[in-house]
Design an enzyme around this catalytic site. Sequence first.
Site, PDB file in Angstrom:
ATOM      1  N   ARG A 103       0.877  -1.183   0.000  1.00  0.00           N
ATOM      2  CA  ARG A 103       0.000   0.000   0.000  1.00  0.00           C
ATOM      3  C   ARG A 103       0.903   1.218   0.000  1.00  0.00           C
ATOM      4  O   ARG A 103       1.714   1.390   0.913  1.00  0.00           O
ATOM      5  CB  ARG A 103      -0.914  -0.023   1.228  1.00  0.00           C
ATOM      6  N   HIS A 130      -7.082   0.789  -6.777  1.00  0.00           N
ATOM      7  CA  HIS A 130      -7.358  -0.085  -5.636  1.00  0.00           C
ATOM      8  C   HIS A 130      -7.991  -1.365  -6.203  1.00  0.00           C
ATOM      9  O   HIS A 130      -9.188  -1.630  -6.023  1.00  0.00           O
ATOM     10  CB  HIS A 130      -8.289   0.625  -4.646  1.00  0.00           C
ATOM     11  N   GLN A 133     -10.009  -3.997  -4.033  1.00  0.00           N
ATOM     12  CA  GLN A 133     -11.312  -3.469  -3.640  1.00  0.00           C
ATOM     13  C   GLN A 133     -12.315  -3.626  -4.790  1.00  0.00           C
ATOM     14  O   GLN A 133     -13.435  -4.106  -4.601  1.00  0.00           O
ATOM     15  CB  GLN A 133     -11.168  -1.982  -3.275  1.00  0.00           C
ATOM     16  N   ASP A 223     -17.276   7.162  -2.146  1.00  0.00           N
ATOM     17  CA  ASP A 223     -16.055   7.030  -1.348  1.00  0.00           C
ATOM     18  C   ASP A 223     -15.765   8.423  -0.776  1.00  0.00           C
ATOM     19  O   ASP A 223     -16.388   9.417  -1.183  1.00  0.00           O
ATOM     20  CB  ASP A 223     -14.912   6.537  -2.259  1.00  0.00           C
ATOM     21  N   CYS A 263     -16.568   1.663  -0.200  1.00  0.00           N
ATOM     22  CA  CYS A 263     -15.409   0.812   0.125  1.00  0.00           C
ATOM     23  C   CYS A 263     -15.049   0.867   1.605  1.00  0.00           C
ATOM     24  O   CYS A 263     -14.415  -0.047   2.119  1.00  0.00           O
ATOM     25  CB  CYS A 263     -14.216   1.230  -0.724  1.00  0.00           C
ATOM     26  N   ARG A 291     -13.817  -8.807   0.582  1.00  0.00           N
ATOM     27  CA  ARG A 291     -12.383  -8.580   0.420  1.00  0.00           C
ATOM     28  C   ARG A 291     -11.625  -9.863   0.777  1.00  0.00           C
ATOM     29  O   ARG A 291     -10.654 -10.236   0.117  1.00  0.00           O
ATOM     30  CB  ARG A 291     -11.912  -7.429   1.319  1.00  0.00           C
TER      31      ARG A 291
END
Length: 326
Positions: A103, A130, A133, A223, A263, A291
């Site tokens: 990340r 991402h 996700q 988001d 998310c 996930r």
Amino acid sequence: MLRHFLDLFDLTPSEAQSLLKQALDLKARSTGGQAAALLRGKTLGLLFEKPSLRTRVSFEAAVQQLGGSAIFLQAQEVGLGVRESIPDIARVLSQYLHALAVRSFSQSTIDQLAQHATIPVINALSDSAHPCQAMADLMTIREVVGRTQGVRIVFVGDGNNVARSLAVAAALLGAHLTLCGPPAYHFPAEFVDRFVQTFPDSPLEQTDDPAAALADADVVYTDVWTSMGQEQEAATRRAVFEPFRVDEALMARARPSAIFLHCLPAHRGEEVSDAVLDGPRSRVVPQAANRLHFQKALLLWLMDRPAVRLPRRSTTPIPRRRKRTG
Ligand code: CP
Ligand code: NVA
């Protein structure tokens, strides 16, 4: 062959389909424990520059539930690119681990690690993508809507990492995405160009009119307005995005069957109201759960490959030393 998971543009539609199928199969089998030993003896590293709840825990749980183990490394502690160069870190971690999830503030850090690693590198969120996700989100859509083909997703807000990967995942799986937000925060031109080149037959619409965008939405997604690393822009963004809060009035413009996804983490009262986030159309908790299942499928796809066989030595064997006889 070594594969990385850096950006969904690298995936073919059939690879995306088979990952989704594998994730759904693993989820169905998750109560029986049949998948328990598939990653026995394998170690996943997690190298994170930014905070995380879902990504870290779901990756660690996924590898452990498949019989492997995980090691979490904070990039600051490792001194990524400061104490040691990125290529050196990639080469060394490749000696201990079987895959590395990263990340980072910058996609180029993840790409550079992948370039020098001899193990699969996974993008666990960057400034521009991402992918884990987005694939888990399409899995949730498949489960809740019953299909991905032809599903209309309206992403309300910033054309950020989550929105971009969601648009690509949607195109790979026959759905399509409309971004609805302030024009200054629409997708960057280079993303749109790459999208149009990769998916010439998939529509990618952008608008600042929520009423028009939402009219035929099957999925309403939002988001945060300010992503990690953009904190200094928070006040400006709050003012610009205010008309794009997903509240009950906005949700009322979508089809009665439309679901709400996010998310997470959410900034309650900013991009989404409590009533929508906690309401009957919200599927954010099963979305977060997926996930785990998608990442199990991903880890198996990347890590559970037959070991590369070393070529047999063709050199003449070293002769044994003769016993001395007296
Ligand atoms: N959705 C998501 O990636 O959450 P985290 O930042 O908590 O990992
Ligand atoms: N766009 C958000 C997503 C967090 C999971 C961020 O990058 O901070």
